[in-house]
Design a protein around this motif. Structure first.
Motif, PDB file in Angstrom:
ATOM      1  N   MET A   1       0.824  -1.204   0.000  1.00  0.00           N
ATOM      2  CA  MET A   1       0.000   0.000   0.000  1.00  0.00           C
ATOM      3  C   MET A   1       0.865   1.262   0.000  1.00  0.00           C
ATOM      4  O   MET A   1       0.576   2.211  -0.715  1.00  0.00           O
ATOM      5  N   GLN A   2       1.930   1.246   0.817  1.00  0.00           N
ATOM      6  CA  GLN A   2       2.812   2.416   0.876  1.00  0.00           C
ATOM      7  C   GLN A   2       3.434   2.709  -0.483  1.00  0.00           C
ATOM      8  O   GLN A   2       3.515   3.871  -0.891  1.00  0.00           O
ATOM      9  N   LEU A   3       3.885   1.663  -1.160  1.00  0.00           N
ATOM     10  CA  LEU A   3       4.498   1.846  -2.472  1.00  0.00           C
ATOM     11  C   LEU A   3       3.506   2.413  -3.483  1.00  0.00           C
ATOM     12  O   LEU A   3       3.827   3.319  -4.249  1.00  0.00           O
ATOM     13  N   PHE A   4       2.289   1.884  -3.464  1.00  0.00           N
ATOM     14  CA  PHE A   4       1.257   2.358  -4.378  1.00  0.00           C
ATOM     15  C   PHE A   4       0.956   3.835  -4.128  1.00  0.00           C
ATOM     16  O   PHE A   4       0.940   4.643  -5.061  1.00  0.00           O
ATOM     17  N   VAL A   5       0.740   4.194  -2.876  1.00  0.00           N
ATOM     18  CA  VAL A   5       0.425   5.577  -2.509  1.00  0.00           C
ATOM     19  C   VAL A   5       1.612   6.484  -2.850  1.00  0.00           C
ATOM     20  O   VAL A   5       1.445   7.563  -3.431  1.00  0.00           O
ATOM     21  N   GLY A   6       2.816   6.052  -2.501  1.00  0.00           N
ATOM     22  CA  GLY A   6       4.010   6.852  -2.760  1.00  0.00           C
ATOM     23  C   GLY A   6       4.259   7.082  -4.232  1.00  0.00           C
ATOM     24  O   GLY A   6       4.565   8.204  -4.663  1.00  0.00           O
ATOM     25  N   VAL A   7       4.130   6.037  -5.028  1.00  0.00           N
ATOM     26  CA  VAL A   7       4.342   6.168  -6.475  1.00  0.00           C
ATOM     27  C   VAL A   7       3.276   7.085  -7.087  1.00  0.00           C
ATOM     28  O   VAL A   7       3.574   7.870  -7.989  1.00  0.00           O
ATOM     29  N   ALA A   8       2.055   7.016  -6.579  1.00  0.00           N
ATOM     30  CA  ALA A   8       0.997   7.903  -7.074  1.00  0.00           C
ATOM     31  C   ALA A   8       1.360   9.366  -6.821  1.00  0.00           C
ATOM     32  O   ALA A   8       1.211  10.214  -7.708  1.00  0.00           O
ATOM     33  N   VAL A   9       1.878   9.665  -5.640  1.00  0.00           N
ATOM     34  CA  VAL A   9       2.271  11.045  -5.339  1.00  0.00           C
ATOM     35  C   VAL A   9       3.493  11.445  -6.165  1.00  0.00           C
ATOM     36  O   VAL A   9       3.579  12.574  -6.653  1.00  0.00           O
TER      37      VAL A   9
ATOM     38  N   GLN B   1       3.994   1.893  10.218  1.00  0.00           N
ATOM     39  CA  GLN B   1       3.200   1.402   9.085  1.00  0.00           C
ATOM     40  C   GLN B   1       3.285   2.304   7.855  1.00  0.00           C
ATOM     41  O   GLN B   1       2.822   1.916   6.788  1.00  0.00           O
ATOM     42  N   TRP B   2       3.899   3.499   7.961  1.00  0.00           N
ATOM     43  CA  TRP B   2       4.036   4.413   6.827  1.00  0.00           C
ATOM     44  C   TRP B   2       5.480   4.820   6.564  1.00  0.00           C
ATOM     45  O   TRP B   2       5.750   5.684   5.735  1.00  0.00           O
ATOM     46  N   ARG B   3       6.443   4.223   7.224  1.00  0.00           N
ATOM     47  CA  ARG B   3       7.812   4.718   7.144  1.00  0.00           C
ATOM     48  C   ARG B   3       8.474   4.548   5.780  1.00  0.00           C
ATOM     49  O   ARG B   3       9.417   5.268   5.461  1.00  0.00           O
ATOM     50  N   ILE B   4       7.996   3.653   4.954  1.00  0.00           N
ATOM     51  CA  ILE B   4       8.549   3.521   3.600  1.00  0.00           C
ATOM     52  C   ILE B   4       8.315   4.805   2.800  1.00  0.00           C
ATOM     53  O   ILE B   4       9.118   5.165   1.938  1.00  0.00           O
ATOM     54  N   LEU B   5       7.247   5.526   3.152  1.00  0.00           N
ATOM     55  CA  LEU B   5       6.981   6.793   2.470  1.00  0.00           C
ATOM     56  C   LEU B   5       8.129   7.789   2.653  1.00  0.00           C
ATOM     57  O   LEU B   5       8.381   8.604   1.771  1.00  0.00           O
ATOM     58  N   SER B   6       8.824   7.717   3.777  1.00  0.00           N
ATOM     59  CA  SER B   6       9.963   8.618   4.016  1.00  0.00           C
ATOM     60  C   SER B   6      10.992   8.479   2.908  1.00  0.00           C
ATOM     61  O   SER B   6      11.483   9.482   2.364  1.00  0.00           O
TER      62      SER B   6
END
Length: 139
Positions: A1-9, A103-108
């Motif tokens: 989920m983090q990867l999907f959200v991050g790539v979208a941004v 749960q969101w640290r990959i976004l960093s």
């Protein structure tokens, strides 16, 4: 989920960057003509400053997209904190005084990678723009 959200941004920030640089490219010929009339150091510096303002506008908007994501996910509740984290991560400064929940640290890392890429893109744009200003100043 983090990867999907991050790539979208990241895709959104790339679009913002493209639009802003396209605007700068539309403005560039007018600036070149203005510089060519009297190719002084002050005019070349002014032309470059306009470009820097355009690029900084893009970077601020892009960090704001990340901040909006963090607010939307409920990671941060205050816009200042969300924007601060986004800017610190986006510039790859990474103070570490504010971090994302586990749960969101990959976004960093995705924010940092995004910033790294668009800063490189901005640098390439500025080098080319400076080359145009320099060749105009010599003409």
């Amino acid at each position: 989920m983090q990867l999907f959200v991050g790539v979208a941004v990241i895709c959104m920030t790339a679009y913002v960057h493209s639009v802003v640089l396209a605007g700068a490219l539309k403005l560039a010929p007018q600036v070149v003509v203005w510089v060519k009339r009297n190719p002084s150091t002050l005019r070349v510096a002014s032309g470059l400053s306009v470009s820097v303002l355009w690029i900084m506008t893009a970077h601020i908007l892009e960090a704001a997209l990340w901040a909006a994501l963090f607010l939307g996910l409920g990671i941060f509740t205050a816009i200042e904190e969300a924007m601060y984290f986004a800017l610190v991560a986006y510039t790859t400064l990474g103070f570490g005084d504010i971090t994302l929940p586990t749960q969101w640290r990959i976004l960093s890392g995705l924010v940092a990678a995004n910033g790294f890429l668009v800063f490189g893109w901005s640098t390439a744009f500025q080098v080319e723009y400076l080359s145009q200003m320099h060749s105009t100043a010599e003409a």
